[in-house]
Design an enzyme around this catalytic site. Structure first.
Site, short mmCIF file in Angstrom:
data_model
loop_
_atom_site.label_atom_id
_atom_site.label_comp_id
_atom_site.label_asym_id
_atom_site.label_seq_id
_atom_site.Cartn_x
_atom_site.Cartn_y
_atom_site.Cartn_z
N LYS A 187 0.85 -1.20 0.00
CA LYS A 187 0.00 0.00 0.00
C LYS A 187 0.88 1.24 0.00
O LYS A 187 2.05 1.20 0.39
CB LYS A 187 -0.94 0.02 1.21
CG LYS A 187 -0.25 0.14 2.58
CD LYS A 187 0.04 1.56 3.05
CE LYS A 187 0.82 1.57 4.35
NZ LYS A 187 1.61 2.77 4.59
N ASP A 230 -2.29 -1.62 10.49
CA ASP A 230 -2.55 -1.61 9.04
C ASP A 230 -3.20 -2.90 8.54
O ASP A 230 -3.61 -2.97 7.38
CB ASP A 230 -1.22 -1.43 8.26
CG ASP A 230 -0.77 0.03 8.20
OD1 ASP A 230 -1.62 0.92 8.38
OD2 ASP A 230 0.44 0.26 7.96
#
Length: 289
Positions: free
Chosen positions: A15, A140
């Protein structure tokens, strides 16, 4: 995802943060954040195979420990215990996402492990349940389970899916340095002067499919700390912009920097320039996924 008898393969996508704001420091040492997250095409590949007992991890990466500290191990243990799985599992990791890069490689591997083992052992847990388990491993991980474009709040676990970010080409550059997330947050607290990025404006630009609205609002409060310690981050950003990037930003706590381009040709030329200058060790041209 591919199945054979009791073997299953999953991709774990990296990401980037299009926007990262720290709202405040919480008493438990975590930070309350508002972030716009985006998965990109760079990915690790994990293969899961049921075994008699225990959790065994192998990898083609010489840099990664494969013991109980590994996030894949933690995810496998959490899921097998929660799901009351009697069997063991062998997990092989083919590593492509740079390590300690601010791209959530470890969190993404953990997310893929939760999703993969849920399927492998037919546990039938919902994505929401897996995200609840994931946050115990790392802030995350819930986002990595969901993927795509999202607004992340709280410590990163409160997620609002957004429409896909406008199509573009990404040049991703990881300089040959390791950055400790803990160091960055501690020094951010010490500095205490935060330039808050316009997360709401960024969200609106994404909803309107407005690429220049997105690139005009790229912002990451952690960048000041990391870039001050490692000038190469600023050098990479400047070079990307000089090579036609619409915008450039450090991802997460760094040191990875990405540039957003309209054309793949431009991004590839910029990659060659950065490579020639020796500014980054890992360079990728990729896309939003």
């Amino acid at each position: 995802m591919s199945h054979e008898t009791n073997t299953l393969t999953r991709k774990a996508y990296a990401k980037i943060n299009l926007g990262l704001d720290v709202v405040r420091r919480l008493e438990n040492g975590y930070h309350e954040v508002r972030m716009i997250m985006q998965t990109v095409g760079i990915h690790d590949v994990l293969t899961f195979k049921a075994a008699q007992s225990g959790i065994r991890i192998t990898t083609d990466s010489g840099e990664l420990p494969v013991g109980e500290d590994n996030l894949i191990y933690k995810a496998a243990r959490l899921l097998t215990e929660t799901g009351n799985v009697q069997e063991g599992v062998e997990i092989h990791l083919e590593k492509h996402i740079p390590i300690a890069a601010g791209m959530a490689g470890g969190s993404s591997d953990a997310a893929a492990t939760l999703l993969g083992l849920n399927d492998l052992f037919s546990l039938g847990m919902s994505e929401e349940r897996l995200r609840e388990l994931g946050v115990r491993i790392g802030a995350d991980v819930p986002y990595c389970i969901m993927g795509g474009t999202a607004l992340a709040e709280g410590i990163g676990e409160l997620l609002t899916p957004l429409p896909p970010a406008p199509p573009c080409v990404l040049l991703i550059a990881k300089p040959d340095i390791q950055v400790s997330t803990q160091y960055v947050y501690e020094h951010l607290d010490a500095a205490g002067v935060w330039q808050h990025p316009d997360i709401d404006g960024m969200r609106l630009a994404i909803e309107n499919g407005d690429l220049s609205g997105v690139t005009a609002r790229l912002g990451n409060v952690l960048e000041t700390v990391t870039a001050e310690r490692y000038p190469v981050i600023g050098q990479i950003k400047e070079e990307m912009l000089a090579q036609g990037a619409l915008g450039s930003l450090m991802s997460g706590s760094g040191p990875t920097v990405f540039g957003i381009y309209r054309e793949e040709k431009q991004a590839r030329q910029a990659r060659e320039t950065l490579k020639r200058q020796g500014l980054a060790r890992d360079l990728f041209v990729t896309y939003n996924v």
